[in-house]
Design an enzyme around this catalytic site. Sequence first.
Site, short mmCIF file in Angstrom:
data_model
loop_
_atom_site.label_atom_id
_atom_site.label_comp_id
_atom_site.label_asym_id
_atom_site.label_seq_id
_atom_site.Cartn_x
_atom_site.Cartn_y
_atom_site.Cartn_z
N CYS A 184 0.80 -1.22 0.00
CA CYS A 184 0.00 0.00 0.00
C CYS A 184 0.84 1.27 0.00
O CYS A 184 0.31 2.37 -0.23
CB CYS A 184 -0.93 0.01 1.22
SG CYS A 184 -0.04 0.02 2.80
N GLU A 231 -6.98 -6.36 -0.82
CA GLU A 231 -7.09 -5.36 0.25
C GLU A 231 -6.01 -4.32 0.08
O GLU A 231 -4.88 -4.62 -0.30
CB GLU A 231 -6.97 -6.06 1.60
CG GLU A 231 -6.96 -5.15 2.81
CD GLU A 231 -5.57 -4.74 3.26
OE1 GLU A 231 -5.46 -3.75 4.01
OE2 GLU A 231 -4.58 -5.40 2.85
N ARG A 274 -8.79 1.97 11.19
CA ARG A 274 -7.95 1.35 10.16
C ARG A 274 -8.81 1.16 8.92
O ARG A 274 -9.39 0.09 8.70
CB ARG A 274 -7.37 0.02 10.64
CG ARG A 274 -6.27 -0.53 9.75
CD ARG A 274 -5.59 -1.72 10.40
NE ARG A 274 -4.53 -2.26 9.58
CZ ARG A 274 -3.28 -1.78 9.53
NH1 ARG A 274 -2.97 -0.75 10.29
NH2 ARG A 274 -2.37 -2.33 8.76
N ARG A 276 -9.70 0.55 5.22
CA ARG A 276 -9.12 -0.19 4.10
C ARG A 276 -10.20 -0.45 3.05
O ARG A 276 -11.38 -0.64 3.38
CB ARG A 276 -8.56 -1.55 4.57
CG ARG A 276 -7.33 -1.44 5.47
CD ARG A 276 -6.14 -0.92 4.71
NE ARG A 276 -4.92 -0.92 5.49
CZ ARG A 276 -4.52 0.10 6.26
NH1 ARG A 276 -5.28 1.18 6.37
NH2 ARG A 276 -3.38 0.02 6.91
#
Length: 291
Positions: A184, A231, A274, A276
């Site tokens: 990421c 993800e 968090r 995502r």
Amino acid sequence: MIAKKTVIQDIKLADFPEEIDEQNNIKVYGETSWENQLAVLSHYLHNNDCIESKESKREVIYAIREFLEQKKESKKEEITDEYVTKVAEDPTAYGLFSDFFNVPFPDPKKPKFTFIDLFAGMGGFRLAMQAQGGKCVFSSEWNKYAQKTYLANFGEMPFGDITKEITKSYIPRNFDVLCAGFPCQPFSIAGVSKKKSLGRETGFKDKTQGTLFFDVADIISRHRPKAFFLENVKNLMSHDKGNTFKVIKGTLEELRCSLHYLVMDGQTYVPQHRERIMIVGFNRNKEQFVA
């Protein structure tokens, strides 16, 4: 008979010692070449029905022979081809590899589906899939410390760099789900800010990490799994004014996959925000996936 020479067969286990600690966690020391040999052996032990080519079988037999040579109690003890072949045919019957199975998170006894674990890290994705009855038949991770942790958790050493053809060649022909939390940093807010401050490229222009999505798409294209589960950070959707996600979405849709995506906040499950993006796709050319 001398086995066909490969990169893996140049490695001697004696040069890369193995040590078992008090909790039966496996610690492996050595270079990537040894880690690759251990990946071949441990994947075979957990998925011996997935070995499809004669070349892969030869590599497994050689890895087992070297393992047995290292473990034998006397130098005079002979490890015959016949014995090695028998061990390779049913490795769990001889009690030689128990350390690969005495692990905190073993495979489900009656799996409902199979999956591969790319950019595996220490195994978070695998834990979730195993909890749903999935059996992992291939894993890949290039960080050596994460590899060791994954080995201790699951008794399986992940293969290395997924951009290499030699690594992709170990992926079984058939599996149900591809899982990938591809890097990421090229897309995250923090990662982009840091790279720009250092004068480095971001997104797809990051030649080290930014193009790894296309290796995922390549594997989907080659193997045509029933489904995939990706993800990444939520900034993936807005990076480069939305153009990055537009390319990803278009690439996956070109593979004739129905696409579904949603930004989720992990605060429901962990004590932190968090956020995502979860991207799920299904192969339109295959029957509905049911686990």
